[in-house]
Design a protein around this motif. Structure first.
Motif, mmCIF file in Angstrom:
data_model
loop_
_atom_site.group_PDB
_atom_site.id
_atom_site.type_symbol
_atom_site.label_atom_id
_atom_site.label_comp_id
_atom_site.label_asym_id
_atom_site.label_seq_id
_atom_site.Cartn_x
_atom_site.Cartn_y
_atom_site.Cartn_z
ATOM 1 N N ASN A 146 39.845 49.453 23.882
ATOM 2 C CA ASN A 146 41.083 49.330 24.647
ATOM 3 C C ASN A 146 41.030 50.067 25.980
ATOM 4 O O ASN A 146 41.674 49.646 26.952
ATOM 5 C CB ASN A 146 42.260 49.842 23.819
ATOM 6 N N ILE A 147 40.305 51.181 26.033
ATOM 7 C CA ILE A 147 40.168 51.884 27.317
ATOM 8 C C ILE A 147 39.503 50.970 28.336
ATOM 9 O O ILE A 147 39.971 50.817 29.471
ATOM 10 C CB ILE A 147 39.350 53.175 27.146
ATOM 11 N N LEU A 148 38.405 50.352 27.937
ATOM 12 C CA LEU A 148 37.692 49.452 28.852
ATOM 13 C C LEU A 148 38.576 48.291 29.285
ATOM 14 O O LEU A 148 38.649 47.956 30.478
ATOM 15 C CB LEU A 148 36.424 48.928 28.190
ATOM 16 N N GLN A 149 39.254 47.692 28.339
ATOM 17 C CA GLN A 149 40.116 46.554 28.658
ATOM 18 C C GLN A 149 41.222 46.968 29.624
ATOM 19 O O GLN A 149 41.524 46.244 30.591
ATOM 20 C CB GLN A 149 40.727 45.976 27.387
ATOM 21 N N ALA A 150 41.825 48.130 29.409
ATOM 22 C CA ALA A 150 42.901 48.598 30.278
ATOM 23 C C ALA A 150 42.407 48.811 31.702
ATOM 24 O O ALA A 150 43.089 48.453 32.673
ATOM 25 C CB ALA A 150 43.502 49.894 29.728
ATOM 26 N N VAL A 151 41.220 49.383 31.839
ATOM 27 C CA VAL A 151 40.661 49.628 33.175
ATOM 28 C C VAL A 151 40.368 48.315 33.887
ATOM 29 O O VAL A 151 40.747 48.119 35.055
ATOM 30 C CB VAL A 151 39.382 50.487 33.083
ATOM 31 N N LEU A 152 39.701 47.403 33.213
ATOM 32 C CA LEU A 152 39.332 46.134 33.840
ATOM 33 C C LEU A 152 40.557 45.309 34.216
ATOM 34 O O LEU A 152 40.555 44.603 35.237
ATOM 35 C CB LEU A 152 38.413 45.336 32.906
ATOM 36 N N GLU A 153 41.609 45.392 33.421
ATOM 37 C CA GLU A 153 42.825 44.648 33.741
ATOM 38 C C GLU A 153 43.594 45.274 34.897
ATOM 39 O O GLU A 153 44.300 44.575 35.631
ATOM 40 C CB GLU A 153 43.729 44.574 32.504
ATOM 41 N N ASP A 154 43.454 46.590 35.082
ATOM 42 C CA ASP A 154 44.207 47.281 36.123
ATOM 43 C C ASP A 154 43.554 47.164 37.490
ATOM 44 O O ASP A 154 44.245 47.225 38.514
ATOM 45 C CB ASP A 154 44.355 48.758 35.749
ATOM 46 N N LEU A 155 42.252 46.986 37.538
ATOM 47 C CA LEU A 155 41.537 46.983 38.813
ATOM 48 C C LEU A 155 41.674 45.651 39.538
ATOM 49 O O LEU A 155 41.663 44.583 38.909
ATOM 50 C CB LEU A 155 40.053 47.265 38.576
ATOM 51 N N PRO A 156 41.769 45.674 40.869
ATOM 52 C CA PRO A 156 41.735 44.428 41.629
ATOM 53 C C PRO A 156 40.327 43.853 41.608
ATOM 54 O O PRO A 156 39.354 44.569 41.327
ATOM 55 C CB PRO A 156 42.129 44.878 43.041
ATOM 56 N N PRO A 157 40.175 42.563 41.887
ATOM 57 C CA PRO A 157 38.845 41.917 41.787
ATOM 58 C C PRO A 157 37.763 42.617 42.603
ATOM 59 O O PRO A 157 36.614 42.712 42.154
ATOM 60 C CB PRO A 157 39.119 40.500 42.316
ATOM 61 N N GLU A 158 38.122 43.118 43.782
ATOM 62 C CA GLU A 158 37.095 43.722 44.637
ATOM 63 C C GLU A 158 36.549 45.041 44.086
ATOM 64 O O GLU A 158 35.498 45.524 44.521
ATOM 65 C CB GLU A 158 37.629 43.944 46.057
ATOM 66 N N LEU A 159 37.255 45.649 43.136
ATOM 67 C CA LEU A 159 36.806 46.907 42.548
ATOM 68 C C LEU A 159 36.254 46.740 41.140
ATOM 69 O O LEU A 159 35.701 47.690 40.583
ATOM 70 C CB LEU A 159 37.955 47.927 42.511
ATOM 71 N N THR A 160 36.384 45.561 40.565
ATOM 72 C CA THR A 160 35.944 45.351 39.192
ATOM 73 C C THR A 160 34.425 45.437 39.096
ATOM 74 O O THR A 160 33.710 44.685 39.757
ATOM 75 C CB THR A 160 36.410 43.983 38.682
ATOM 76 N N PRO A 161 33.904 46.365 38.287
ATOM 77 C CA PRO A 161 32.440 46.519 38.189
ATOM 78 C C PRO A 161 31.810 45.427 37.340
ATOM 79 O O PRO A 161 32.457 44.830 36.471
ATOM 80 C CB PRO A 161 32.293 47.892 37.523
ATOM 81 N N LYS A 162 30.542 45.171 37.583
ATOM 82 C CA LYS A 162 29.798 44.228 36.761
ATOM 83 C C LYS A 162 29.494 44.864 35.406
ATOM 84 O O LYS A 162 29.411 46.084 35.297
ATOM 85 C CB LYS A 162 28.498 43.832 37.467
ATOM 86 N N PRO A 163 29.317 44.054 34.368
ATOM 87 C CA PRO A 163 29.099 44.598 33.009
ATOM 88 C C PRO A 163 27.943 45.576 32.903
ATOM 89 O O PRO A 163 27.972 46.479 32.060
ATOM 90 C CB PRO A 163 28.844 43.336 32.176
ATOM 91 N N ASP A 164 26.902 45.414 33.728
ATOM 92 C CA ASP A 164 25.772 46.338 33.631
ATOM 93 C C ASP A 164 26.010 47.635 34.388
ATOM 94 O O ASP A 164 25.119 48.498 34.450
ATOM 95 C CB ASP A 164 24.478 45.678 34.112
ATOM 96 N N ASN A 165 27.209 47.797 34.961
ATOM 97 C CA ASN A 165 27.529 49.017 35.709
ATOM 98 C C ASN A 165 28.528 49.914 34.983
ATOM 99 O O ASN A 165 29.142 50.782 35.606
ATOM 100 C CB ASN A 165 28.066 48.669 37.102
ATOM 101 N N TYR A 166 28.716 49.700 33.691
ATOM 102 C CA TYR A 166 29.525 50.636 32.907
ATOM 103 C C TYR A 166 28.986 50.696 31.479
ATOM 104 O O TYR A 166 28.382 49.747 30.973
ATOM 105 C CB TYR A 166 31.012 50.276 32.916
ATOM 106 N N PHE A 167 29.176 51.858 30.851
ATOM 107 C CA PHE A 167 28.655 52.067 29.504
ATOM 108 C C PHE A 167 29.476 53.151 28.809
ATOM 109 O O PHE A 167 30.126 53.976 29.451
ATOM 110 C CB PHE A 167 27.176 52.475 29.527
#
Length: 260
Positions: free
Chosen positions: A196-217
């Motif tokens: 849920n933490i990951l989902q909340a972050v990805l939903e809150d960020l605008p498209p230009e700030l959304t990281p690619k899947p290989d850039n978070y762990f």
């Protein structure tokens, strides 16, 4: 607690000065409107945060090759708590607007943590936890960092956690061409919290700030090579690990097809 600095420094004396047009001290209508706004803001109560927060600065972030040589006491000595507690939204913006993230040096870190928590893996309140880490280009790091901090103090991260779990704080570490921005929580055994933490972050960020899947762990604190808990907590970790292994074995057995 030390006296908190005033958010506004300009007074309202011009409104009470002579209105004689020939007076050298008379304010223009525009200045009077500005002073009236400041007077309004001064009379407003600060919007409190649900928790108190502290800012820490790490001037000597541990190098991976030396992590096993440094004990917890040495690492704690490198942490410096900055300023007074953040107790309101106004406090946060005062701190954030006066912290030049782009001037933080290589391998230094800054943390915003709840009062009572410290940005140390082996701290008794963190030892069973873990963190999401996002690798962000330096060009967008400050904006990403501000948004993550606001999610923390605004309780957006806390509200998606499983019952019994807590957000500890967030951090930013400087690397050669990127910022590593992390979100720490207290209980790494709660998979729903992690998801849920990951989902909340990805939903809150605008498209230009959304990281690619290989850039978070995600990583448990106990999985870091330099993790070195005190003896009394090692037993707790071993017990938790055994319980997780038993639960995983039970789940696998339940999902296995019946023998013919």
């Amino acid at each position: 607690m030390a006296a908190r600095p005033s958010l506004f420094t300009r007074g309202l004396s011009s409104l009470s000065q002579s209105t004689d047009a020939n007076s050298p001290n008379v304010s223009s209508p525009a200045e009077q409107r500005d002073d009236a706004k400041r007077n309004l803001f001064k009379t407003m109560r600060p919007l409190p945060t649900q928790h108190y927060w502290n800012v820490y600065f790490d001037r000597q972030a541990k190098d991976a090759k030396d992590s096993k040589k440094e004990d917890e006491a040495n690492y704690q000595a490198s942490l410096e708590q900055l300023g007074t507690q953040i107790e309101s939204v106004q406090d946060f913006w005062r701190y954030n607007n006066n912290t030049p993230v782009d001037q933080i040096k290589m391998r230094e870190s800054i943390y915003l943590f709840k009062s009572g928590f410290r940005p140390i893996w082996e701290d008794r309140r963190n030892v069973l936890g873990g963190s999401w880490t996002f690798r962000v280009p330096k060009s967008s790091g400050p904006d990403f960092w501000t948004r993550i901090q606001l999610m923390a103090i605004g309780e957006k991260l806390q509200e998606v956690l499983e019952e019994g779990d807590q957000i500890c704080g967030v951090g930013l570490s400087v690397r050669f061409n990127s910022h590593l921005i992390s979100i720490w929580h207290r209980d790494a055994s709660k998979q729903k919290s992690i998801d849920n933490i990951l989902q909340a972050v990805l939903e809150d960020l605008p498209p230009e700030l959304t990281p690619k899947p290989d850039n978070y762990f995600y990583k448990k604190h106990s999985d870091h090579p330099g993790f070195n808990p005190p003896p009394e907590l090692k037993a707790v970790l071993d017990s938790q690990k055994r319980a997780q292994e038993a639960a995983a074995a039970k789940s696998a057995a339940a999902s296995a097809p019946p023998a013919e």
